[in-house]
Design an enzyme around this catalytic site. Structure first.
Site, PDB file in Angstrom:
ATOM      1  N   GLU A 175       0.815  -1.201   0.000  1.00  0.00           N
ATOM      2  CA  GLU A 175       0.000   0.000   0.000  1.00  0.00           C
ATOM      3  C   GLU A 175       0.854   1.259   0.000  1.00  0.00           C
ATOM      4  OE1 GLU A 175      -2.537  -0.826   3.356  1.00  0.00           O
ATOM      5  OE2 GLU A 175      -3.999  -1.839   2.090  1.00  0.00           O
ATOM      6  N   GLY A 196       6.787  -2.603   5.884  1.00  0.00           N
ATOM      7  CA  GLY A 196       8.152  -3.103   5.864  1.00  0.00           C
ATOM      8  C   GLY A 196       9.140  -2.254   6.643  1.00  0.00           C
ATOM      9  N   GLU A 197      10.291  -2.844   6.911  1.00  0.00           N
ATOM     10  CA  GLU A 197      11.426  -2.169   7.560  1.00  0.00           C
ATOM     11  C   GLU A 197      12.429  -1.795   6.468  1.00  0.00           C
ATOM     12  OE1 GLU A 197      14.250  -0.459   9.051  1.00  0.00           O
ATOM     13  OE2 GLU A 197      12.858  -1.001  10.661  1.00  0.00           O
ATOM     14  N   ASN A 222      -4.043   2.855  16.246  1.00  0.00           N
ATOM     15  CA  ASN A 222      -5.182   2.472  15.414  1.00  0.00           C
ATOM     16  C   ASN A 222      -5.478   0.993  15.660  1.00  0.00           C
ATOM     17  OD1 ASN A 222      -5.761   4.930  13.799  1.00  0.00           O
ATOM     18  ND2 ASN A 222      -3.614   4.680  13.236  1.00  0.00           N
ATOM     19  N   CYS A 250       1.365  -3.184  15.301  1.00  0.00           N
ATOM     20  CA  CYS A 250       1.312  -2.894  13.865  1.00  0.00           C
ATOM     21  C   CYS A 250       0.643  -4.036  13.119  1.00  0.00           C
ATOM     22  CB  CYS A 250       2.722  -2.662  13.327  1.00  0.00           C
ATOM     23  SG  CYS A 250       2.763  -2.284  11.567  1.00  0.00           S
ATOM     24  N   SER A 252      11.166   4.331  15.277  1.00  0.00           N
ATOM     25  CA  SER A 252       9.981   3.801  15.952  1.00  0.00           C
ATOM     26  C   SER A 252      10.395   3.341  17.345  1.00  0.00           C
ATOM     27  CB  SER A 252       9.397   2.633  15.148  1.00  0.00           C
ATOM     28  OG  SER A 252       8.891   3.081  13.915  1.00  0.00           O
ATOM     29  N   LEU A 253      10.192   4.201  18.320  1.00  0.00           N
ATOM     30  CA  LEU A 253      10.694   3.949  19.673  1.00  0.00           C
ATOM     31  C   LEU A 253       9.670   3.192  20.516  1.00  0.00           C
ATOM     32  CD1 LEU A 253      13.190   4.472  21.431  1.00  0.00           C
ATOM     33  CD2 LEU A 253      12.090   6.585  22.200  1.00  0.00           C
ATOM     34  N   HIS A 254       8.572   3.832  20.839  1.00  0.00           N
ATOM     35  CA  HIS A 254       7.384   3.206  21.421  1.00  0.00           C
ATOM     36  C   HIS A 254       7.534   2.688  22.848  1.00  0.00           C
ATOM     37  CE1 HIS A 254       5.956   3.623  17.392  1.00  0.00           C
ATOM     38  NE2 HIS A 254       6.829   2.753  16.928  1.00  0.00           N
ATOM     39  N   CYS A 277       6.240  -7.648   6.753  1.00  0.00           N
ATOM     40  CA  CYS A 277       7.338  -7.152   7.586  1.00  0.00           C
ATOM     41  C   CYS A 277       7.743  -8.237   8.573  1.00  0.00           C
ATOM     42  CB  CYS A 277       6.912  -5.897   8.343  1.00  0.00           C
ATOM     43  SG  CYS A 277       8.244  -5.134   9.306  1.00  0.00           S
ATOM     44  N   CYS A 298      -1.691   5.263  10.376  1.00  0.00           N
ATOM     45  CA  CYS A 298      -0.447   4.647  10.833  1.00  0.00           C
ATOM     46  C   CYS A 298      -0.719   3.312  11.513  1.00  0.00           C
ATOM     47  CB  CYS A 298       0.257   5.594  11.803  1.00  0.00           C
ATOM     48  SG  CYS A 298       1.864   4.995  12.323  1.00  0.00           S
TER      49      CYS A 298
END
EC number: 2.1.1.192
Length: 387
Positions: free
Chosen positions: A93, A172-173, A305, A120, A226-228, A113, A348
């Site tokens: 996408e 993907g990474e 999301n 995710c 992307s820490l999170h 991914c 996201c």
């Protein structure tokens, strides 16, 4: 049968070498590159300033082919999402986010991914394969000239550019598909192609430390991480890659990267998960983390999301605001990402959408093949946007 070379797979140096193999001088490669990336041309006969002998050679040896569009949806807020076919039953996408003074394209670098972040949805479909250069840059090629066509804007440098910013934050990474990603980045930055500023191209990574260092030397664009999570124990559960590259190593890599980056800060993305990583204590731990590592940064807080398999829920808005305030009180620039395109699963963390149901993708591709057999191979494909 001769295999045709997809010219979207070639960076400027490779295109010069390819033209050399055809007995042509380097300036022909520059002309060809302009036709492809500035005019969106895929028909060699339309490239009128190329010698006919070269056009004839190209017609039998090369092709300009971006991934075919399977579906095209526009959200109520103007966000536009394309599902594109990358072959072998895979689709990815691409999302365009329009704003008043800019247009941002979010592109994918892998089908699926392997990182499998807990929050995710893309990771839940598993990893299928890396995308080629043409499949990565082809998303920008397709989107820019399709947006122009939709608005009646002429191709070429004189036409108003629709995509001013690119973020590698799709499926993907990127750093696990390194060479195609960097080649695509170089095309985005090349003045003879898209001419984007390094400050306007952002690569988002979950933290592949050796490749962050390599990127700083090869093509240092703006960096987002992307820490999170604020500590290793928490991040190990949310971002499994952290077990290989823990926070102390990731922070050190970010600091090293800034020596070469076009921006003087790293953007840390932080998905807000109710009761998981959203307390004031987590915010204070983040402050200590970036101060100890001495990494200039900004935080982008992302409302989660939800999707059924995650078992997670979105932090409430008052909690997100309170969390942001703790960071801002410490002098850290903090923004809360607007949720855009969630009515078409383009927000996201939602980029799995129709791809997740592999049977439906196969059905659509089978139906597309039937139509192409009946109406011609170009049915349903964006193959010429220069006219």
């Amino acid at each position: 049968m001769t295999t045709l070379t997809n010219l979207l797979d070639l960076d400027p140096a490779q295109l010069i070498a390819y033209c050399g193999e055809l007995g042509e001088k380097p300036f022909r490669a520059k002309q060809l590159q302009r036709w492809i990336h500035q005019f969106g041309a895929s028909d060699f006969d339309a490239m009128t300033d190329l010698a006919k002998s070269l056009r004839d050679k190209l017609a039998t040896r090369a092709i300009i082919a971006a991934p075919a569009v399977i579906s095209d949806h526009t959200s109520a807020d103007g966000t536009r999402k394309w599902l594109v076919d990358v072959g072998q039953g895979n689709a990815v996408e691409t999302v365009f986010i329009p704003e008043e003074n800019r247009g941002t394209l979010c592109i994918s670098t892998q089908a699926g991914c392997a990182v499998n972040c807990r929050f995710c949805s893309t990771g839940k479909q598993g990893f299928n394969r890396n995308l080629s250069v043409g499949e990565v840059i082809g998303q920008l090629w397709m989107a820019e000239f399709e947006l122009r066509r939709t608005k009646g804007i002429e191709p070429g440098p004189k036409g108003e550019r629709q995509i001013t910013n690119v973020v590698m934050m799709g499926m993907g990474e990127p750093l696990l598909n390194y060479e195609p990603t960097v080649t695509a980045l170089k095309l985005m930055l090349d003045d003879n192609a898209y001419g984007l500023s390094r400050r306007r191209v952002t690569l988002s990574t979950s933290g592949v430390v050796p490749m962050i260092d390599k990127l700083s030397q090869d093509c240092a664009v703006a960096l987002a991480v992307s820490l999170h999570a604020s500590n290793d124990a928490l991040r190990d559960g949310l971002v499994p890659l952290n077990k290989k590259y823990p926070l102390v190593e990731l922070m050190a890599a970010c600091k090293r990267y800034l020596e070469f980056a076009p921006r003087d800060f790293v953007t840390f993305e932080y998905c807000m998960l109710d009761g998981v990583n959203d307390s004031d204590q987590h915010a204070r731990e983040l402050i200590a983390l970036v101060r100890q590592a001495d990494v200039p940064c900004k935080f982008n807080l992302i409302p989660f999301n939800p999707f059924p398999e995650s078992g997670l829920t979105r932090s409430h808005n008052p909690r997100i605001k309170a969390f942001a305030q703790v960071l801002m009180d410490a002098g850290i620039v903090t923004t809360v990402r607007k949720t855009r395109g969630d009515d078409i699963d383009a927000a996201c963390g939602q980029l799995a959408g129709e791809v997740q149901d592999r049977t439906r993708v196969q059905d659509r591709m089978k139906k597309m093949a039937e139509y192409q057999e009946k109406f011609g191979k170009n049915f349903g494909r964006i193959v010429e946007i220069s006219s």
